[in-house]
Design an enzyme around this catalytic site. Sequence first.
Site, PDB file in Angstrom:
ATOM      1  N   ASP A  78      25.456  12.183   2.950  1.00 29.79           N
ATOM      2  CA  ASP A  78      24.250  11.452   3.324  1.00 29.79           C
ATOM      3  C   ASP A  78      24.389   9.959   3.068  1.00 29.79           C
ATOM      4  O   ASP A  78      23.839   9.137   3.815  1.00 29.79           O
ATOM      5  CB  ASP A  78      23.047  12.004   2.559  1.00 29.79           C
ATOM      6  CG  ASP A  78      22.496  13.263   3.194  1.00 29.79           C
ATOM      7  OD1 ASP A  78      23.263  13.942   3.909  1.00 29.79           O
ATOM      8  OD2 ASP A  78      21.317  13.576   2.982  1.00 29.79           O
ATOM      9  N   ASP A 120      24.004  17.671  -0.232  1.00 31.17           N
ATOM     10  CA  ASP A 120      22.590  17.849   0.070  1.00 31.17           C
ATOM     11  C   ASP A 120      22.227  19.029   0.966  1.00 31.17           C
ATOM     12  O   ASP A 120      21.456  19.904   0.583  1.00 31.17           O
ATOM     13  CB  ASP A 120      22.053  16.566   0.725  1.00 31.17           C
ATOM     14  CG  ASP A 120      22.078  15.386  -0.221  1.00 31.17           C
ATOM     15  OD1 ASP A 120      22.924  15.370  -1.117  1.00 31.17           O
ATOM     16  OD2 ASP A 120      21.260  14.473  -0.053  1.00 31.17           O
ATOM     17  N   SER A 469      15.699  10.200   0.586  1.00 30.32           N
ATOM     18  CA  SER A 469      16.784  10.650  -0.274  1.00 30.32           C
ATOM     19  C   SER A 469      16.200  11.082  -1.614  1.00 30.32           C
ATOM     20  O   SER A 469      15.144  10.597  -2.036  1.00 30.32           O
ATOM     21  CB  SER A 469      17.769   9.499  -0.503  1.00 30.32           C
ATOM     22  OG  SER A 469      18.628   9.770  -1.577  1.00 30.32           O
TER      23      SER A 469
END
Length: 554
Positions: A78, A120, A469
């Site tokens: 990410d 993630d 995030s």
Amino acid sequence: MRSDVVKVGKERAPHRSLFYALGLTKEEFSRPLIGVVNSFNEVVPGHVHLNQIADAVKAGVRLAGGTPIQFPAIAVCDGIAMDHVGMKYSLASRELIADSIETMAMAHAFDALVFIPNCDKVVPGMLMAAARLDIPSIFVSGGPMMTGAIPGNNNLDLNSAFEVVGKMATGNCTEEEMEAVEMNCCPGCGSCSGMFTANSMNCITEILGMGLPGNGTIPAVSAARIRLAKKAGMQIMELLEKDIRPSQIMTASSFRNALVTDMALGCSTNTVLHLPAIAHELNIKLDLHMINEISEITPHLCKLAPAGEHHIQQLHAAGGISALLSELAHLHLVDTSIVTVTGKTMAENIAKAKILDPEVIRCKETAYSDKGGLAILWGNLAEDGCVVKRAAVARSMMYHEGPARVFDGEEEAAAAIYGGRINPGDVIVIRYEGPKGGPGMQEMLTPTSAVQGMGLGESVALITDGRFSGATRGAAIGHISPEAMEGGLIALVQEGDTIRIDIASGKLDLLVSDEEINLRRARWQKPEPKISKGYLGRYANRVSSAAQGAVSLR
């Protein structure tokens, strides 16, 4: 054995010939075939070392009498995907991961699976696959990264690099200082060191019962992580022998435990997307009302980065997830009777656990808050709900009214922030970044970090139908549903409108009359999709709202 369909009988001679082509012996493919799902690649720091973890898993499988066969899963970083079109693929990769593992496991008839995720979307994607396939499964993550250090600061993480960009924009640091941060904040392999999304989900895997104790917190660089991987390889054989399946472990009680611990830890807001998506595979319903109900009764016991100064290595040294669960069990907030991949109950797993640092894992009497780390807000701007990491919001921003600064995309908003066009008191509105509108629901770490880095974290709020995030902090409210692309009220906000945020009361409202809203709605036209072809085009046509976990609708 499930694998008998590709091994046993005269008519399976062609199948056996292909196993021989792999170099396997009769003895090896006469044993249970254990799929080892390895998300190794050379792009993601959290995954670059996973071949070492996989080798340990395979050693454990062989020690316990099975035959390990490895196959890959994709993984998006990410951080590297951030702030360009690549981020649109991050959340969407979760569905690809689940679908591709289903494909491999069904095509090759593995008897059981060992999953090796770390970052993630890989963790929830693999958990979705395990739930969907419902064959004996166990997880062992690659482990968290250590914190970075420079002279005068030994507590750096990825967020430090994003925020230093904002400091540069305001002239509050030099290029040399920025370079020192970027070269040292991520010191080696592992999932980024705070309670960001990857570590949130790896801890939740342990809480759900799908990972051995220590799965969420043993550092990536520790020899204990290798031993854990060997134990996972051995343990899958016991799960296979006893036919203990994910559906027996990931029950409604397990998901409630996960939500309780999520609130106590102050996990990433992305867990609000991922837990409902995993539960969906098991026909277990989690809704946003349930999340708020649990948050209201769960004290916030751990204040980890980005909300605080502690990182995962401190959580591990303080006793890890087992110690936290022990405290929550003492408060009668978790069901410890659930079965786990140890073959034992949670109560048995945590029987000897103790809190070793009462500052890192607090008790109810010294809790940071009597309410959990996440909160769900409703109002005319979010009729189906939205989420905020309450634990990472400055006290001064728990209630805020301010003028809307409206942007139809993340890039436009980031340019305005770095360009000095955002003022104290403003409410930044970033829309058309939801599951359908993005498509893919981009993370907003760049603009939220810019707000913090430029010293606006205690005076500016940001709301979006996109997501954040796990490293995001501040008054950042995401997952607004319905999203702009579906005609949600966020699509009708105009520059200068007053927006009221009341986190304590769980409200998010646009302070515009119903008559004016109706006039705007009559004029609104749905924009053309930003991407209409390829995987993201297909994803946008099938994805549900963020309030439902952004799952692909069948």
